[in-house]
Design a protein around this motif. Structure first.
Motif, PDB file in Angstrom:
ATOM      1  N   GLY A 133      13.017 -30.798   9.780  1.00  0.00           N
ATOM      2  CA  GLY A 133      12.823 -31.848   9.659  1.00  0.00           C
ATOM      3  C   GLY A 133      14.053 -32.364  10.804  1.00  0.00           C
ATOM      4  O   GLY A 133      14.465 -31.643  11.110  1.00  0.00           O
ATOM      5  N   SER A 134      14.258 -33.358  11.393  1.00  0.00           N
ATOM      6  CA  SER A 134      14.448 -33.645  12.671  1.00  0.00           C
ATOM      7  C   SER A 134      15.596 -35.365  12.264  1.00  0.00           C
ATOM      8  O   SER A 134      15.075 -36.549  13.165  1.00  0.00           O
ATOM      9  CB  SER A 134      14.075 -33.718  13.969  1.00  0.00           C
ATOM     10  OG  SER A 134      14.619 -33.778  15.525  1.00  0.00           O
ATOM     11  N   GLU A 135      16.832 -35.233  11.458  1.00  0.00           N
ATOM     12  CA  GLU A 135      17.270 -36.781  11.468  1.00  0.00           C
ATOM     13  C   GLU A 135      18.815 -35.989  10.881  1.00  0.00           C
ATOM     14  O   GLU A 135      19.274 -35.057  11.457  1.00  0.00           O
ATOM     15  CB  GLU A 135      16.688 -36.633  10.344  1.00  0.00           C
ATOM     16  CG  GLU A 135      17.020 -36.090   8.811  1.00  0.00           C
ATOM     17  CD  GLU A 135      16.879 -37.030   7.510  1.00  0.00           C
ATOM     18  OE1 GLU A 135      16.038 -37.547   7.743  1.00  0.00           O
ATOM     19  OE2 GLU A 135      16.450 -35.958   6.186  1.00  0.00           O
ATOM     20  N   ASP A 136      19.665 -37.215  11.347  1.00  0.00           N
ATOM     21  CA  ASP A 136      21.324 -36.857  11.072  1.00  0.00           C
ATOM     22  C   ASP A 136      21.240 -35.828   9.524  1.00  0.00           C
ATOM     23  O   ASP A 136      20.592 -35.909   8.375  1.00  0.00           O
ATOM     24  CB  ASP A 136      21.274 -38.562  10.883  1.00  0.00           C
ATOM     25  CG  ASP A 136      23.251 -38.375  10.756  1.00  0.00           C
ATOM     26  OD1 ASP A 136      23.846 -37.782   9.389  1.00  0.00           O
ATOM     27  OD2 ASP A 136      23.663 -38.713  11.409  1.00  0.00           O
ATOM     28  N   GLY A 137      22.070 -34.822   9.892  1.00  0.00           N
ATOM     29  CA  GLY A 137      22.303 -34.035   8.588  1.00  0.00           C
ATOM     30  C   GLY A 137      22.840 -34.558   8.352  1.00  0.00           C
ATOM     31  O   GLY A 137      22.751 -34.010   6.259  1.00  0.00           O
ATOM     32  N   THR A 147      20.179 -35.648   5.790  1.00  0.00           N
ATOM     33  CA  THR A 147      19.275 -34.539   4.766  1.00  0.00           C
ATOM     34  C   THR A 147      20.249 -34.369   4.197  1.00  0.00           C
ATOM     35  O   THR A 147      19.336 -34.188   2.637  1.00  0.00           O
ATOM     36  CB  THR A 147      19.343 -33.212   5.959  1.00  0.00           C
ATOM     37  OG1 THR A 147      18.937 -33.813   7.297  1.00  0.00           O
ATOM     38  CG2 THR A 147      18.651 -32.182   4.962  1.00  0.00           C
ATOM     39  N   VAL A 148      21.469 -34.202   3.637  1.00  0.00           N
ATOM     40  CA  VAL A 148      22.442 -34.231   2.425  1.00  0.00           C
ATOM     41  C   VAL A 148      21.971 -35.111   1.516  1.00  0.00           C
ATOM     42  O   VAL A 148      21.631 -34.648   0.194  1.00  0.00           O
ATOM     43  CB  VAL A 148      23.868 -33.693   2.550  1.00  0.00           C
ATOM     44  CG1 VAL A 148      24.185 -33.397   1.193  1.00  0.00           C
ATOM     45  CG2 VAL A 148      24.147 -32.437   3.805  1.00  0.00           C
ATOM     46  N   ARG A 149      21.662 -36.241   1.610  1.00  0.00           N
ATOM     47  CA  ARG A 149      21.537 -37.246   0.684  1.00  0.00           C
ATOM     48  C   ARG A 149      19.718 -37.389   0.269  1.00  0.00           C
ATOM     49  O   ARG A 149      19.733 -36.994  -1.220  1.00  0.00           O
ATOM     50  CB  ARG A 149      21.873 -38.968   0.679  1.00  0.00           C
ATOM     51  CG  ARG A 149      23.567 -38.777   1.439  1.00  0.00           C
ATOM     52  CD  ARG A 149      24.063 -40.213   1.878  1.00  0.00           C
ATOM     53  NE  ARG A 149      23.553 -40.305   2.995  1.00  0.00           N
ATOM     54  CZ  ARG A 149      23.748 -40.912   4.524  1.00  0.00           C
ATOM     55  NH1 ARG A 149      24.939 -40.171   4.316  1.00  0.00           N
ATOM     56  NH2 ARG A 149      23.295 -41.285   4.950  1.00  0.00           N
ATOM     57  N   ARG A 160      16.618 -23.320  -3.469  1.00  0.00           N
ATOM     58  CA  ARG A 160      16.107 -23.620  -2.626  1.00  0.00           C
ATOM     59  C   ARG A 160      16.793 -23.683  -1.875  1.00  0.00           C
ATOM     60  O   ARG A 160      18.794 -23.430  -2.122  1.00  0.00           O
ATOM     61  CB  ARG A 160      16.092 -25.258  -2.508  1.00  0.00           C
ATOM     62  CG  ARG A 160      15.672 -25.895  -1.117  1.00  0.00           C
ATOM     63  CD  ARG A 160      14.670 -27.243  -2.106  1.00  0.00           C
ATOM     64  NE  ARG A 160      13.668 -27.409  -2.310  1.00  0.00           N
ATOM     65  CZ  ARG A 160      12.021 -27.677  -1.978  1.00  0.00           C
ATOM     66  NH1 ARG A 160      12.283 -27.710  -0.661  1.00  0.00           N
ATOM     67  NH2 ARG A 160      11.619 -27.649  -2.902  1.00  0.00           N
ATOM     68  N   VAL A 161      16.944 -23.143   0.115  1.00  0.00           N
ATOM     69  CA  VAL A 161      18.015 -23.882   1.076  1.00  0.00           C
ATOM     70  C   VAL A 161      18.160 -24.547   2.005  1.00  0.00           C
ATOM     71  O   VAL A 161      16.962 -24.870   2.103  1.00  0.00           O
ATOM     72  CB  VAL A 161      17.919 -22.383   1.707  1.00  0.00           C
ATOM     73  CG1 VAL A 161      19.481 -22.454   3.179  1.00  0.00           C
ATOM     74  CG2 VAL A 161      18.526 -21.159   0.835  1.00  0.00           C
ATOM     75  N   ILE A 162      18.799 -25.320   1.795  1.00  0.00           N
ATOM     76  CA  ILE A 162      19.037 -26.975   2.590  1.00  0.00           C
ATOM     77  C   ILE A 162      19.362 -26.537   4.125  1.00  0.00           C
ATOM     78  O   ILE A 162      20.929 -26.741   2.749  1.00  0.00           O
ATOM     79  CB  ILE A 162      19.370 -27.917   1.536  1.00  0.00           C
ATOM     80  CG1 ILE A 162      18.480 -27.891   0.295  1.00  0.00           C
ATOM     81  CG2 ILE A 162      18.920 -29.517   2.783  1.00  0.00           C
ATOM     82  CD1 ILE A 162      18.504 -29.518  -0.583  1.00  0.00           C
ATOM     83  N   ASP A 163      19.574 -26.539   4.930  1.00  0.00           N
ATOM     84  CA  ASP A 163      20.270 -26.279   6.124  1.00  0.00           C
ATOM     85  C   ASP A 163      20.670 -27.327   6.663  1.00  0.00           C
ATOM     86  O   ASP A 163      19.337 -27.643   7.395  1.00  0.00           O
ATOM     87  CB  ASP A 163      19.760 -25.236   7.152  1.00  0.00           C
ATOM     88  CG  ASP A 163      20.647 -24.722   7.739  1.00  0.00           C
ATOM     89  OD1 ASP A 163      21.670 -25.566   8.173  1.00  0.00           O
ATOM     90  OD2 ASP A 163      20.752 -23.931   8.241  1.00  0.00           O
ATOM     91  N   SER A 164      21.634 -28.364   6.514  1.00  0.00           N
ATOM     92  CA  SER A 164      21.773 -29.621   7.454  1.00  0.00           C
ATOM     93  C   SER A 164      21.310 -29.689   8.837  1.00  0.00           C
ATOM     94  O   SER A 164      21.351 -31.070   9.206  1.00  0.00           O
ATOM     95  CB  SER A 164      22.264 -30.595   7.102  1.00  0.00           C
ATOM     96  OG  SER A 164      23.577 -30.094   7.179  1.00  0.00           O
ATOM     97  N   PHE A 203      14.998 -27.171   6.549  1.00  0.00           N
ATOM     98  CA  PHE A 203      15.776 -27.180   7.857  1.00  0.00           C
ATOM     99  C   PHE A 203      15.476 -28.385   8.053  1.00  0.00           C
ATOM    100  O   PHE A 203      14.403 -27.758   9.187  1.00  0.00           O
ATOM    101  CB  PHE A 203      15.792 -26.101   9.064  1.00  0.00           C
ATOM    102  CG  PHE A 203      15.375 -24.255   7.735  1.00  0.00           C
ATOM    103  CD1 PHE A 203      16.463 -23.438   7.106  1.00  0.00           C
ATOM    104  CD2 PHE A 203      14.751 -23.532   7.870  1.00  0.00           C
ATOM    105  CE1 PHE A 203      16.534 -23.138   6.124  1.00  0.00           C
ATOM    106  CE2 PHE A 203      14.262 -22.058   6.956  1.00  0.00           C
ATOM    107  CZ  PHE A 203      15.517 -21.686   6.388  1.00  0.00           C
ATOM    108  N   ASN A 204      17.069 -28.214   8.968  1.00  0.00           N
ATOM    109  CA  ASN A 204      17.092 -30.060   9.645  1.00  0.00           C
ATOM    110  C   ASN A 204      17.740 -29.861  10.732  1.00  0.00           C
ATOM    111  O   ASN A 204      19.121 -28.907  11.085  1.00  0.00           O
ATOM    112  CB  ASN A 204      17.407 -30.835   9.194  1.00  0.00           C
ATOM    113  CG  ASN A 204      17.355 -32.353   9.744  1.00  0.00           C
ATOM    114  OD1 ASN A 204      16.662 -32.862   9.863  1.00  0.00           O
ATOM    115  ND2 ASN A 204      18.956 -32.706  10.315  1.00  0.00           N
TER     116      ASN A 204
END
Length: 283
Positions: A142-146, A149-151, A36-40, A118-119
């Protein structure tokens, strides 16, 4: 909320950041299991180099444009190969019309079994990003504080992957927020790869951040930095770096070997340079 990466897409800092990300993804893709790639702080994902923003600054000419027109050594060409593959994928060939941000690089190099979150906080950019991936079931936007997203997104179900944090550095205290993000990522996904981009403007602030990150407890931690002119002053960005926790075992040595050549190609004056810092090494 005001930062728009379209003005800077493909510049010298993107070359280093995205080439390192592409190598990490290439390494993850060598095993069949999905990741998985999580991009804040994802931006819009794909940038038109003929759009007004890119034309107004022309920064890409000194970054991806310069690399694409240069005669490269076999070693540097091999190091850049995953990034080159992403460039070809989004452009449908060797023409350079579009520049891929981190999301487009990730999906271009990914497979059916891989997943992406992706955020992007900026509402207009988030909508553009979501439209880019309409119909791609691998992707969630997503569209929230990056930093939220990490948490919220860790640990990923796949238990392997990379977290990309690339904040705009619009407000004071960004390095403090990044330090907390390093702590959050280590607490929730200690075995995962974490990649953080940072500008090099205040050298003392950068050094303090790297020292704080090294104290978090990752067994392997590498910082890769490059500056195209002497750091300092109030002009355009002259240097940037990426901090990588749990990097591929070969990343530091491979990058150190090609960095002098990459520095020469992107240098704007004799003050250019770069370094690879091994902040933590297991064994």
């Amino acid at each position: 909320m005001n930062y728009r990466h379209a003005f800077h897409a493909g510049n010298f800092a993107d070359v280093l950041k995205h080439a390192v990300l592409a190598r990490i993804l290439d390494y993850l893709g060598r095993k069949d299991a999905g990741y998985r790639v999580i991009d804040s702080h994802a931006g819009i994902g794909l940038y038109d180099l003929a759009a007004d923003e890119a034309l107004r600054t022309g920064e890409w000419h000194g970054g991806v444009g310069r690399i694409r027109s240069a005669r490269l050594s076999p070693a540097l060409r091999e190091w850049l190969a995953p990034w080159f593959a992403a460039l070809r994928a989004v452009n449908g060939g060797d023409d350079l019309l579009l520049y891929p941000g981190s999301p487009a690089i990730a999906t271009a190099l990914g497979r059916l079994q891989d997943r992406y979150h992706f955020n992007e906080l900026h509402p207009q950019d988030a909508a553009t990003l979501a439209a880019l991936y309409t119909g791609d079931r691998r992707v969630r936007v997503g569209s929230e504080d990056g930093y939220v997203t990490v948490r919220a997104q860790l640990p990923p179900r796949e238990r392997r992957g990379v977290v990309v944090i690339d904040p705009p550095f619009e407000e004071p205290g960004e390095f403090d927020r990044l330090t907390r993000a390093v702590q959050d990522a280590h607490k929730r996904f200690a075995t995962g790869c974490l990649m953080i981009w940072y500008p090099i403007k205040d050298v003392a602030a950068v050094d303090a951040f790297l020292k704080a990150a090294a104290a978090v407890g990752y067994p392997r931690l590498v910082a890769i930095e490059q500056w195209v002119r002497e750091v300092g002053g109030d002009g355009p960005l002259s240097g940037a770096g990426v901090l990588v926790a749990n990097p591929p075992f070969t990343l530091a040595d491979e990058t150190e070997a090609i960095l002098p050549e990459l520095n020469r190609l992107l240098a704007e004056d004799e003050g250019a340079g770069g370094r690879v810092l091994r902040l933590a090494q297991d064994g």
